[in-house]
Design an enzyme around this catalytic site. Structure first.
Site, PDB file in Angstrom:
ATOM      1  N   LYS A 115     -13.770  17.966  -5.266  1.00  0.00           N
ATOM      2  CA  LYS A 115     -12.770  18.725  -4.503  1.00  0.00           C
ATOM      3  C   LYS A 115     -12.166  17.833  -3.428  1.00  0.00           C
ATOM      4  O   LYS A 115     -12.880  17.100  -2.729  1.00  0.00           O
ATOM      5  CB  LYS A 115     -13.429  19.946  -3.863  1.00  0.00           C
ATOM      6  CG  LYS A 115     -12.454  21.041  -3.506  1.00  0.00           C
ATOM      7  CD  LYS A 115     -11.804  21.685  -4.735  1.00  0.00           C
ATOM      8  CE  LYS A 115     -12.070  23.167  -4.830  1.00  0.00           C
ATOM      9  NZ  LYS A 115     -11.634  23.710  -6.132  1.00  0.00           N
ATOM     10  N   THR A 130     -15.856  22.107  -9.097  1.00  0.00           N
ATOM     11  CA  THR A 130     -15.218  21.611  -7.874  1.00  0.00           C
ATOM     12  C   THR A 130     -15.321  22.676  -6.782  1.00  0.00           C
ATOM     13  O   THR A 130     -15.347  22.357  -5.601  1.00  0.00           O
ATOM     14  CB  THR A 130     -13.748  21.217  -8.116  1.00  0.00           C
ATOM     15  OG1 THR A 130     -12.965  22.369  -8.345  1.00  0.00           O
ATOM     16  CG2 THR A 130     -13.624  20.234  -9.267  1.00  0.00           C
ATOM     17  N   ARG A 137      11.106  -9.616  21.751  1.00  0.00           N
ATOM     18  CA  ARG A 137      11.520  -8.476  20.919  1.00  0.00           C
ATOM     19  C   ARG A 137      10.597  -7.302  21.178  1.00  0.00           C
ATOM     20  O   ARG A 137       9.533  -7.449  21.796  1.00  0.00           O
ATOM     21  CB  ARG A 137      11.482  -8.863  19.437  1.00  0.00           C
ATOM     22  CG  ARG A 137      10.088  -9.190  18.935  1.00  0.00           C
ATOM     23  CD  ARG A 137      10.038  -9.430  17.434  1.00  0.00           C
ATOM     24  NE  ARG A 137       8.658  -9.692  17.003  1.00  0.00           N
ATOM     25  CZ  ARG A 137       8.277  -9.854  15.749  1.00  0.00           C
ATOM     26  NH1 ARG A 137       9.158  -9.798  14.764  1.00  0.00           N
ATOM     27  NH2 ARG A 137       7.011 -10.083  15.444  1.00  0.00           N
ATOM     28  N   GLN A 164       1.272 -11.178  12.124  1.00  0.00           N
ATOM     29  CA  GLN A 164       0.141 -11.825  11.447  1.00  0.00           C
ATOM     30  C   GLN A 164      -0.851 -12.401  12.456  1.00  0.00           C
ATOM     31  O   GLN A 164      -2.069 -12.196  12.341  1.00  0.00           O
ATOM     32  CB  GLN A 164       0.665 -12.967  10.547  1.00  0.00           C
ATOM     33  CG  GLN A 164       1.345 -12.534   9.273  1.00  0.00           C
ATOM     34  CD  GLN A 164       2.855 -12.330   9.392  1.00  0.00           C
ATOM     35  OE1 GLN A 164       3.349 -11.984  10.477  1.00  0.00           O
ATOM     36  NE2 GLN A 164       3.593 -12.511   8.306  1.00  0.00           N
ATOM     37  N   HIS A 208      10.771  -1.869  12.969  1.00  0.00           N
ATOM     38  CA  HIS A 208      11.827  -2.647  13.627  1.00  0.00           C
ATOM     39  C   HIS A 208      12.648  -1.789  14.600  1.00  0.00           C
ATOM     40  O   HIS A 208      13.092  -0.701  14.238  1.00  0.00           O
ATOM     41  CB  HIS A 208      12.765  -3.255  12.589  1.00  0.00           C
ATOM     42  CG  HIS A 208      12.059  -4.092  11.558  1.00  0.00           C
ATOM     43  ND1 HIS A 208      11.279  -5.186  11.894  1.00  0.00           N
ATOM     44  CD2 HIS A 208      11.996  -3.991  10.210  1.00  0.00           C
ATOM     45  CE1 HIS A 208      10.789  -5.727  10.787  1.00  0.00           C
ATOM     46  NE2 HIS A 208      11.197  -5.016   9.754  1.00  0.00           N
TER      47      HIS A 208
HETATM   48  N1  AZA Z   1       6.107 -11.279  10.802  1.00  0.00           N
HETATM   49  C1  AZA Z   1       6.616 -10.837  11.967  1.00  0.00           C
HETATM   50  O1  AZA Z   1       5.869 -10.711  12.948  1.00  0.00           O
HETATM   51  N2  AZA Z   1       7.924 -10.530  12.082  1.00  0.00           N
HETATM   52  C2  AZA Z   1       8.726 -10.669  11.018  1.00  0.00           C
HETATM   53  C3  AZA Z   1       8.240 -11.131   9.798  1.00  0.00           C
HETATM   54  C4  AZA Z   1       6.869 -11.452   9.678  1.00  0.00           C
HETATM   55  O2  AZA Z   1       6.364 -11.859   8.619  1.00  0.00           O
HETATM   56  N3  AZA Z   1       9.278 -11.165   8.929  1.00  0.00           N
HETATM   57  N4  AZA Z   1      10.352 -10.753   9.590  1.00  0.00           N
HETATM   58  N5  AZA Z   1      10.059 -10.449  10.859  1.00  0.00           N
END
Ligand code: AZA
Length: 303
Positions: free
Chosen positions: A17, A62, A183, A232, A260
């Site tokens: 379930k 279930t 940004r 990353q 974004h």
């Molecule tokens: N990683 C980011 O932090 N900003 C981005 C990426 C990315 O891989 N690609 N465009 N803008």
């Protein structure tokens, strides 16, 4: 050709379930606590004939799965500690049903935070102060009485208005993105960590809520304070800190959408909204970047 002599076999099964929803209230004198969960309980075992021979004698319904979750919630003192509650459910299932070899429990814990009235915590009123949820996934296997636990947090929305850059990236004939040294950075955190032990005696004594709180804090502290070079790089910092702090964890994964926020072009209206004058942004609903990674401990080297 009849269905029975096709050259096929039943490769994998799992059923039960999903979306079992419950609110558990604990009344402790004047002060009450509550926990709202969405639970999935799936089973596997010697159930092939239910698929291949229409043999329902092996089917724990279930509906019984749903009743099991609700009954154990009624009896348990641990509903708010979802990793413990999930272990109780999987343990019950394997004890109760000799032909079931695997129990899978996934729990989502929804947020109810205690309300304050005149600065004082209220004894029985709560607020949904965010759509972020706590998650866990517990698998118990009869062979070797093995338990595997994953915990997580999902949909934790964060945003910072500076302290994030993105430049020096690979360029080719399709690259139009401008480099930026400042940004907006916003994401909805989706994070999961896997516990190293598969021993139910060890796993019963882990302080899951404390680890959850700590990983949430590492995530938000790092998000806020890192001078981010990219999603990353900031993510990897979160992961290495979580593994350094929590020896009970074998690996940790994040999936971070890059939500974004784009500076609006107000030049046609005679306003400069560029560079240092950029303070109006469009929260772009899609597309978003999606950055994922799993960081794990290296296997111990054999000397
Ligand atoms: N990683 C980011 O932090 N900003 C981005 C990426 C990315 O891989 N690609 N465009 N803008």
């Amino acid at each position: 050709m009849s269905a029975s002599n096709q050259n096929v076999y039943l490769k994998a099964t799992r059923y039960g379930k999903d979306l079992v929803r419950l609110l558990r209230v604990y009344r402790e004198g004047q002060v009450q606590r509550c926990t709202e969960l969405t639970v999935r309980l799936l089973l596997d075992g010697d159930i092939a004939t239910s698929y291949t021979k229409a043999d329902n004698s092996v089917v724990v319904t279930t509906d019984t799965c749903k009743n099991t979750v609700n009954m154990l919630a009624k009896k348990s003192q641990n509903v708010d500690n979802i990793e413990l509650f999930a272990q109780e459910i999987t343990e019950h299932v394997l004890k109760q049903y000799a032909h079931i070899t695997h129990a899978y429990v996934d729990i989502i814990k929804h947020k109810w935070s205690r309300l304050s009235v005149d600065g004082k915590p209220h004894p029985h009123s709560f607020v949904r102060d965010g759509e972020d949820v706590q998650t866990c996934s517990v698998v118990r296997e009869r062979a070797g009485n093995k338990v595997a636990i994953k915990s997580g947090l999902k949909n934790l929305l964060v945003l910072k208005t500076t302290g994030s850059a993105f430049h020096g990236f690979y360029r080719d004939q399709y690259t139009t993105l401008a480099e930026t040294w400042d940004r907006i950075f916003s994401t909805a955190v989706d994070c999961e960590w896997v516990f190293t032990s598969n021993d139910d005696k060890v796993l019963r004594h882990i302080n899951f809520p404390a680890i959850h709180d700590s990983i949430k804090k590492i995530t938000t502290d790092t998000f806020a304070t890192d001078d981010s070079a990219s999603v990353q790089a900031t993510m990897y910092l979160m992961q290495t800190q979580a593994l350094a702090k929590h020896p009970e964890i074998a690996e940790i994964s994040y999936a971070l959408p890059n939500k974004h926020y784009v500076g609006m072009d107000l030049s046609k209206l005679g306003l400069d909204n560029t560079g240092k004058n950029m303070d109006i942004y469009y929260p772009q609903p899609d597309p978003s970047g999606l950055i994922t990674a799993t960081v794990a401990r290296k296997p111990a080297s054999k000397l």
